[in-house]
Design an enzyme around this catalytic site. Structure first.
Site, mmCIF file in Angstrom:
data_model
loop_
_atom_site.group_PDB
_atom_site.id
_atom_site.type_symbol
_atom_site.label_atom_id
_atom_site.label_comp_id
_atom_site.label_asym_id
_atom_site.label_seq_id
_atom_site.Cartn_x
_atom_site.Cartn_y
_atom_site.Cartn_z
ATOM 1 N N GLU A 111 43.207 72.674 43.826
ATOM 2 C CA GLU A 111 43.541 71.243 43.811
ATOM 3 C C GLU A 111 44.832 71.090 43.027
ATOM 4 O OE1 GLU A 111 42.738 68.159 44.860
ATOM 5 O OE2 GLU A 111 44.192 67.357 43.435
ATOM 6 N N ALA A 162 34.702 60.032 42.808
ATOM 7 C CA ALA A 162 34.366 58.915 43.680
ATOM 8 C C ALA A 162 35.565 57.983 43.790
ATOM 9 C CB ALA A 162 33.144 58.179 43.123
ATOM 10 N N CYS A 193 36.377 55.852 45.916
ATOM 11 C CA CYS A 193 36.063 54.487 46.342
ATOM 12 C C CYS A 193 35.658 53.595 45.177
ATOM 13 C CB CYS A 193 34.939 54.490 47.373
ATOM 14 S SG CYS A 193 35.275 55.573 48.756
ATOM 15 N N ASP A 222 40.129 62.997 55.055
ATOM 16 C CA ASP A 222 41.213 62.106 55.479
ATOM 17 C C ASP A 222 42.296 62.804 56.299
ATOM 18 O OD1 ASP A 222 39.809 60.377 53.890
ATOM 19 O OD2 ASP A 222 41.432 59.992 52.459
ATOM 20 N N TRP A 256 14.328 34.293 64.375
ATOM 21 C CA TRP A 256 15.439 34.808 65.175
ATOM 22 C C TRP A 256 16.562 35.090 64.203
ATOM 23 C CZ3 TRP A 256 14.956 36.072 70.191
ATOM 24 C CH2 TRP A 256 13.994 35.437 70.981
#
Lengths: 445, 445
Positions: free
Chosen positions: B34, B42, B44, B279, B430
């Site tokens: 990396e 995380a 997000c 990604d 409904w």
């Protein structure tokens, strides 16, 4: 002459049929008869009316008789059918009046099962199925002095009603024949339900058989059980319902294995001029592939819509159910769908299951809450068979997603990769659905 | 000798691949490199870290390098790949070191798109893609004096970040090229978003092109647009991301129409020894039947798990996506799934749509809230194509249910009768899903 439609029963399925049919074909001459005083009401909301979250019974009425009449449907309340002559196509009412029909719709509903014990007809002993029951209970609750109630039965209606009684300030005891309440849910999930009842000071007597009801001392009534005597002013018998099929039976219509009226996908009974909808008839279960009887208002509404379309000349089918169900108990969402182990085995499957606990949203965000989720699958095919969820948040949401998966017969493997809308305030990147499905894959080997 | 796996990229897909592969086959020799300092976080949740709902960045780390090493994965941070020799199967690192591999996994992610305007490299101008970006923004927010920020771009990251800035006590202006924010959602639903921004005193400049950033007067920076000049201490460029495929391109791997790395269902690229996840690669869209590039963390995680299983010798496929997406904006849930009109037409469908507004729960219960729900279907086949929902409650839940329906290719007609768990505290008999689907059936004629 316009075609004559007679609908027997005004609870949910009947009004839905009549409304849809009149909308689709205004030339139809539709008469709906109801033995009670009310038609077209939200029976599922009755516990919230009793708990006084809904103040006024008029709020439960979806469509008044006047509204029906404006739409061309003649609604007659307080009128009971005595018999049906299928050869001459005539309904005979109590009192002798006759209603000829071209098409008959049976929406006769279900009636509460009574335990058959002495004293079950005493004043203060109630069942809850129709709106007058709810009105009666609410009125009676205002009058009783000792503020104590007993609920016999710990199914979902019993659960909703114990919350309603607590909301109404009534001390509540539940008496249950079984070991656990709502046995559809796994005992491990049922633990949360027991804790919730306990924290709201509701006494639950398990494995307790009601033997008799008699006049009480300090309260109006006394319930005699194999586990002792209990006094209360109000006793609610909530041990289930069975389909009302007396009329259908006398007409010689075919009943299914469940005892409810057998229908096909277009809601037609064994007689071509007769439809049946709602609690009195069966519905096709897409997972078990069997015809079942599930007395729930949303199913009745859908079946009514399908029947209404068909009898108005617009072909339509009711594609069936997957057994989705939910109720609220204080701060808990309790939901399930598909089959449980017993049902799965009865349907011929070889169920394997997993039950996981986890936070709905990432641990690092506030508002975290533990949800229990159980999944069942068939070992031979890998198909998802059912799901159960209990927790303060997110149980119903997950059960609905899994209901859509069951609807289409998804394998558990695909459920483990379902594309769900992920954002940290709503779920974890691997939602509990994914985690449970992947766990179940391991179980299946 | 054990098989050597090299994973390039430590954000989400790479760690997911490495973790799964090492779990499935502990004999694998796995190295994950990396270029940044952090792995397995995380991403997000970064807006919630910046908004200080999450206090500490360590809470964002799913798995530390130490934890990976315990699992037998060698993690090397601060290390960048310079090139890959596919013939000799060797990765060359910046600095000259080489890493031979039997299997290579590309998890190179995406990088922010820059507007390409003068001054975009000034201090105080940020993008948000990786954890150091978030740490930098949070640190900088503590230091700035004029408490003003500008967000360029009104996509979902821009939206989450404007909530984060408000949470951090920063006055926020959004500058957007388009007329409406988040154009995936129908403008009628977008109205709710505009109202929410307004009620939180966030200025949104529509149809505004950013031209330059320069040093400011009262604040550190000044944004020059065709609609005036605006000062702020912090400018966040959030106009989107594009896949990082430099290395893949140099290796001669096939890229898809989206510009991302082309993979098959097992996450294998055009070279049999190379996988790609996250990604940087494409995913099969089950509704459009096209390969798409959707840079979301949950997809990266799933693809990583599939790649990890395959490279460990456990055949597995990633069954694709349906485009489910959600974000929170203050009190709103904003969610969508499937295709919008433009995407549907591009895929060859003939979309028809309906958009309804309604209360999630029965009117007669407290806590009622209006939800807007849009459904799209294909006129020629009757298939559900997509859905969008915005409201304070129940949007994500409904989009997830509809995602499961889209996953299986359900016709709208069946969506209109889906068996969902109904109880008055959670929905109407409904549900809005049924009402919208039945409405859409009428649209289709």
């Amino acid at each position: 002459m316009s075609r004559r439609v007679v609908v027997i029963g005004g609870g949910a399925g009947g009004p839905s049929t009549a409304a849809e049919a009149s909308r689709r074909d205004p030339s139809l001459s539709i008469t709906m008869i109801e033995q009670g005083e009310y038609v077209s009401y939200a029976a599922c909301s009755m516990p919230y009316y009793i708990g006084d979250l809904i103040k006024d019974e008029s709020k439960l009425i979806a469509r008044t008789p006047e509204k029906f009449r404006e739409g061309g449907v003649d609604v007659r309340t307080g009128v009971q059918a005595e018999g049906v002559d299928l050869k001459d196509q005539v309904v005979t009412l109590v009192g002798g009046e006759t209603l000829p029909f071209d098409v008959l719709v049976l929406a006769t509903g279900a009636r509460p099962i009574l335990p058959g014990i002495p004293g079950e007809d005493l004043e203060g002993v109630f069942t809850l199925k129709q709106l007058p029951d709810a009105i009666g209970i609410k009125k009676y609750l205002r009058e009783i002095k000792c503020r104590k109630a007993i609920i016999v039965g710990a199914g979902f209606i019993g659960m909703e009603m114990c919350e309603a009684f607590v909301d109404a300030g009534v001390e509540t005891t539940m008496v249950n024949m079984g070991k656990m309440p709502v046995p559809r849910w796994d005992p491990e999930l049922g633990q949360l339900i027991l804790e919730s009842l306990k924290s709201h000071r509701i006494k639950l007597l398990a494995e307790t058989k009601s033997l008799a009801i008699e006049k009480g001392g300090s309260c109006n009534l006394r319930l005699i059980t194999n586990n002792g005597h209990f006094e209360a002013d109000l006793i609610l018998l909530a041990i289930g319902v069975r389909p009302s099929v007396g009329l259908a039976g006398e007409m010689g219509l075919v009943l299914g294995r469940t005892g409810a009226i057998s229908v096909n996908l277009s809601q037609r009974t064994s007689h071509p001029s007769v439809y049946a909808v709602g609690d009195c008839c069966e519905a096709f279960h897409r997972v078990s592939k069997q015809w079942t009887n599930v007395p729930l208002g949303d199913i009745a509404n859908k079946q009514g819509r399908v029947a209404g379309q068909n009898l108005a000349g617009f072909p339509s089918i009711f594609p069936g159910i997957v057994g989705a169900q939910a109720f609220k108990l204080f701060d808990l969402e309790i939901a399930a769908t598909g089959l449980d182990e017993r049902e799965a085995i009865a349907a011929g499957y070889s169920p394997v299951s997993t039950l996981i606990w986890g936070e709905v949203v990432p641990l690092s965000l506030p508002g975290e809450t533990r949800l229990g989720l159980k999944l069942l699958a068939d070992k031979s095919t890998g198909l998802l068979l059912g799901a159960q969820a209990v927790g303060p948040h997110g149980a119903v949401s997950r059960i609905n997603t899994l209901s859509a998966a069951l609807w289409s017969g998804l394998p558990v493997e695909e459920v483990g990769y379902l594309d769900l809308a992920y954002a940290p305030p709503f779920s974890r990147a691997w939602d509990l659905i994914h985690i449970a499905a992947q766990d179940l894959m391991k179980e299946m080997g």
